[in-house]
Design a protein around this motif. Sequence first.
Motif, PDB file in Angstrom:
ATOM      1  N   LEU A 177      29.275  20.162 -19.076  1.00  0.00           N
ATOM      2  CA  LEU A 177      30.424  20.234 -18.182  1.00  0.00           C
ATOM      3  C   LEU A 177      31.463  19.156 -18.445  1.00  0.00           C
ATOM      4  O   LEU A 177      32.675  19.437 -18.435  1.00  0.00           O
ATOM      5  N   LEU A 178      31.023  17.926 -18.651  1.00  0.00           N
ATOM      6  CA  LEU A 178      31.999  16.858 -18.878  1.00  0.00           C
ATOM      7  C   LEU A 178      32.761  17.064 -20.178  1.00  0.00           C
ATOM      8  O   LEU A 178      33.949  16.737 -20.275  1.00  0.00           O
ATOM      9  N   ARG A 179      32.110  17.625 -21.161  1.00  0.00           N
ATOM     10  CA  ARG A 179      32.795  17.920 -22.423  1.00  0.00           C
ATOM     11  C   ARG A 179      33.804  19.057 -22.257  1.00  0.00           C
ATOM     12  O   ARG A 179      34.895  19.033 -22.842  1.00  0.00           O
ATOM     13  N   LYS A 191      40.964  11.915 -22.696  1.00  0.00           N
ATOM     14  CA  LYS A 191      40.142  10.795 -22.233  1.00  0.00           C
ATOM     15  C   LYS A 191      38.804  10.784 -22.968  1.00  0.00           C
ATOM     16  O   LYS A 191      38.334  11.818 -23.452  1.00  0.00           O
ATOM     17  N   SER A 192      38.206   9.619 -23.042  1.00  0.00           N
ATOM     18  CA  SER A 192      36.894   9.498 -23.672  1.00  0.00           C
ATOM     19  C   SER A 192      35.820  10.070 -22.755  1.00  0.00           C
ATOM     20  O   SER A 192      36.047  10.280 -21.553  1.00  0.00           O
ATOM     21  N   HIS A 193      34.661  10.320 -23.322  1.00  0.00           N
ATOM     22  CA  HIS A 193      33.555  10.826 -22.503  1.00  0.00           C
ATOM     23  C   HIS A 193      33.205   9.815 -21.415  1.00  0.00           C
ATOM     24  O   HIS A 193      32.924  10.205 -20.271  1.00  0.00           O
ATOM     25  N   GLN A 194      33.230   8.520 -21.740  1.00  0.00           N
ATOM     26  CA  GLN A 194      32.915   7.500 -20.739  1.00  0.00           C
ATOM     27  C   GLN A 194      33.921   7.514 -19.596  1.00  0.00           C
ATOM     28  O   GLN A 194      33.546   7.382 -18.422  1.00  0.00           O
ATOM     29  N   GLN A 195      35.191   7.696 -19.905  1.00  0.00           N
ATOM     30  CA  GLN A 195      36.199   7.759 -18.852  1.00  0.00           C
ATOM     31  C   GLN A 195      35.971   8.957 -17.936  1.00  0.00           C
ATOM     32  O   GLN A 195      36.075   8.852 -16.712  1.00  0.00           O
ATOM     33  N   VAL A 196      35.654  10.103 -18.520  1.00  0.00           N
ATOM     34  CA  VAL A 196      35.397  11.297 -17.719  1.00  0.00           C
ATOM     35  C   VAL A 196      34.136  11.118 -16.882  1.00  0.00           C
ATOM     36  O   VAL A 196      34.072  11.543 -15.717  1.00  0.00           O
ATOM     37  N   LEU A 197      33.150  10.470 -17.448  1.00  0.00           N
ATOM     38  CA  LEU A 197      31.927  10.178 -16.711  1.00  0.00           C
ATOM     39  C   LEU A 197      32.223   9.290 -15.507  1.00  0.00           C
ATOM     40  O   LEU A 197      31.750   9.550 -14.393  1.00  0.00           O
ATOM     41  N   GLU A 204      39.429   6.581  -9.866  1.00  0.00           N
ATOM     42  CA  GLU A 204      39.514   5.149 -10.156  1.00  0.00           C
ATOM     43  C   GLU A 204      38.148   4.469 -10.234  1.00  0.00           C
ATOM     44  O   GLU A 204      38.083   3.237 -10.312  1.00  0.00           O
ATOM     45  N   CYS A 205      37.083   5.245 -10.224  1.00  0.00           N
ATOM     46  CA  CYS A 205      35.750   4.640 -10.298  1.00  0.00           C
ATOM     47  C   CYS A 205      35.623   3.852 -11.599  1.00  0.00           C
ATOM     48  O   CYS A 205      35.862   4.393 -12.691  1.00  0.00           O
ATOM     49  N   PRO A 206      35.247   2.580 -11.539  1.00  0.00           N
ATOM     50  CA  PRO A 206      35.256   1.746 -12.736  1.00  0.00           C
ATOM     51  C   PRO A 206      34.108   1.986 -13.701  1.00  0.00           C
ATOM     52  O   PRO A 206      34.230   1.719 -14.894  1.00  0.00           O
TER      53      PRO A 206
END
Length: 280
Positions: A177-179, A191-197, A204-206
């Motif tokens: 799903l995130l991909r 956005k990177s996968h980490q950013q989407v995660l 704005e979750c860090p």
Amino acid sequence: MISPDDVRIETVRDFWQKNPVAAADIAAELGTAGYFEAFDALREHDDCEPYVLSDRIHGYSSAQGLKVLDIGCGNGYVLFQYARNGADVTGVDLTATAIDLSRKRFAQGGLTGSFVEIDGEHLPFPDDHFDIVCSMGVLHHVVNPQPMVDEIYRVLKPGGRIIVMLYHRYSWKNIVLLRLRRLFDPKFRGKSHQQVLNMNDGDECPLALVYSRREAAQLFHRFVGIEFMLTFLSWKQLFMLPPLVRLAQRYLPPSSHSLPARWMGWNLNIHAIKPASQKA
């Protein structure tokens, strides 16, 4: 982009202070009876974690007389279930908002609990004090959760148990799903996968991290009897197309009890025991 290693605890605190879990999806005023009713309905929906499943994870119904600590207690949902089944409960949280919500939930429900605003690396409790320590959806928002795990170990009685939930690395959500979001949703494109995660818990979750079973076992290596349970994969997430989702909801059992959820669920629930004999 900020590296996960650079995320400070103050940044995490500020985000959750302003964004209590699920508050954006609830119209009722924060801390009112209507707010708690709406939150509980969302959490206990068949697509998420019905009370029967939550009881299976936590063992509320067999908690009479036990001392229970919840690290990252949020609005007090989990501790409230323990308390109404006769447990002696304590909650700690990084934010004043969470502590206030927990106290209001307990006051409105006529139950007693103790709540402290503090981070999980410095627990103000003696060694070997609690029968159960739980922390649901908290440790994966911390760059290095090992000091918190060490504190959990310290305050837990020998033979006591931990109940922890982390996001699952090999989940349908993380792998698929995130991909897909990065490919097709303009909000996430580029956005990177980490950013989407990270954005799974708010724009704005860090920080949000994922764990495999092996990585979780390493994190809790001082404990014994480690068991894993995967939960949370809705038919909507799995089938995506509305006609297929409607068919699944009509003819298949609740998704919270489905085989896909047990194979590739987003929530990696961990049960483990502090050894009765503690050798260095």
